[in-house]
Design a protein around this motif. Sequence first.
Motif, PDB file in Angstrom:
ATOM      1  N   LEU A 130      49.059   0.269  -0.311  1.00  0.00           N
ATOM      2  CA  LEU A 130      50.184   0.022   0.593  1.00  0.00           C
ATOM      3  C   LEU A 130      49.815  -1.047   1.609  1.00  0.00           C
ATOM      4  CD1 LEU A 130      51.036   3.740   1.242  1.00  0.00           C
ATOM      5  CD2 LEU A 130      52.601   2.142   0.137  1.00  0.00           C
ATOM      6  N   ILE A 131      50.713  -1.986   1.855  1.00  0.00           N
ATOM      7  CA  ILE A 131      50.494  -2.998   2.890  1.00  0.00           C
ATOM      8  C   ILE A 131      50.968  -2.474   4.235  1.00  0.00           C
ATOM      9  CG2 ILE A 131      51.214  -5.308   3.674  1.00  0.00           C
ATOM     10  CD1 ILE A 131      51.301  -6.081   0.675  1.00  0.00           C
ATOM     11  N   HIS A 132      52.009  -1.684   4.233  1.00  0.00           N
ATOM     12  CA  HIS A 132      52.516  -1.059   5.459  1.00  0.00           C
ATOM     13  C   HIS A 132      53.150   0.261   5.062  1.00  0.00           C
ATOM     14  CE1 HIS A 132      56.904  -2.133   4.794  1.00  0.00           C
ATOM     15  NE2 HIS A 132      56.276  -2.806   3.861  1.00  0.00           N
ATOM     16  N   ARG A 133      53.749   0.953   5.999  1.00  0.00           N
ATOM     17  CA  ARG A 133      54.302   2.275   5.729  1.00  0.00           C
ATOM     18  C   ARG A 133      55.736   2.389   6.206  1.00  0.00           C
ATOM     19  NH1 ARG A 133      49.577   6.721   6.277  1.00  0.00           N
ATOM     20  NH2 ARG A 133      47.850   5.421   5.601  1.00  0.00           N
ATOM     21  N   LEU A 134      56.443   3.331   5.614  1.00  0.00           N
ATOM     22  CA  LEU A 134      57.757   3.744   6.080  1.00  0.00           C
ATOM     23  C   LEU A 134      57.742   5.268   6.184  1.00  0.00           C
ATOM     24  CD1 LEU A 134      60.157   1.585   3.833  1.00  0.00           C
ATOM     25  CD2 LEU A 134      59.543   1.159   6.220  1.00  0.00           C
ATOM     26  N   ASP A 135      58.458   5.811   7.175  1.00  0.00           N
ATOM     27  CA  ASP A 135      58.569   7.255   7.287  1.00  0.00           C
ATOM     28  C   ASP A 135      59.235   7.823   6.040  1.00  0.00           C
ATOM     29  OD1 ASP A 135      57.440   7.221   9.808  1.00  0.00           O
ATOM     30  OD2 ASP A 135      59.375   7.163  10.848  1.00  0.00           O
TER      31      ASP A 135
END
Length: 342
Positions: A149-154
Amino acid sequence: MVSISRIKDLGKEFPPRAVIKEVVGEDSNGQRIDNFLMKRLKGVPKSHIYQLLRSGQVRLNSKRVDAAHSLKPGDIVRIPPVRIGQDNPLSRKRIAKSALVSFEVLYEDETLMVINKPAGLAVHGGSGVSFGVIEQLRAQHPDWKFLELIHRLDRETSGVLLLAKSRATLVELHRQIRAGQVEKRYLTLVRGRWHNARQSVRLSLNKYVTAAGERRVAVAMGAGDEAGGMISHTVFSLKKSWQDFSLLEAELKTGRTHQIRVHLAHLGFPIAGDDKYGDFTLNKKLASSATKPGLERMFLHAFLVEVTHPVTGKSLRLEAPLAKDLQEFLNGLDGVTVAAGR
């Protein structure tokens, strides 16, 4: 304690039975420490890894750090002994083919994958009860040597999610995020009538843990340097108004945990359906049959991310249309008024 010189021979010993001090190599440059630990502590629930970080059992260069801290070559990570029970589902459970999720792919090449994440699915699996986006995609592509993952989302947030198919891509896009070179925009529906066409919000945020062990974020008390916490900055633009609700575009200037949700709740405009910082009475009304269709999750959608491609150097604009359930709820607002409780 295991000596640093023997680290390269310990790959098969993770999760460790004794304290290990691992020297970070070039291949982990820019990687978040939580992701670093997850790759090494195979089968250990993510919640336990975060507990190890919060309690200080994991140390970086003999100091405590939070889960989002980025590693550098030469850093020394202290990994404590970890014991996995024989009945741990993650040690034996695999994703059945019937349980695999079909993701909408927005963009893909040899180094980068971008999907439209559905609501209700975490980016990482939990304590073995379910599998997240990353586990799903790894199961679907067992021949891929690298996927992170490069970033996250809830969990309840839908929309654009970036994944790296190479270490170089992950490091470069993490660099762009830290440098503020990545544009992220969300659509969100809030309780109340928002009047400003454009409003810049700068607030310091502090993380804390509830008595039940849940992580939360709050606006730091005080002003200026006395407030402490992490500076956070969001720019909100009004897209449409109803009697009791407003549709906003939120542009992230910083990427703090729960930043949009906490900013809006603090200003008195909680996100519709937010089960952590929202109006719980209103949420129940929105999910009931009184509104057709109802809103059964948080109204937050990552509709746009713009980055510089790590290989070609060209600007890459990635967009995900508003999720169907959210669009249908907006269509219903045009014909039905739902009283916002306070």
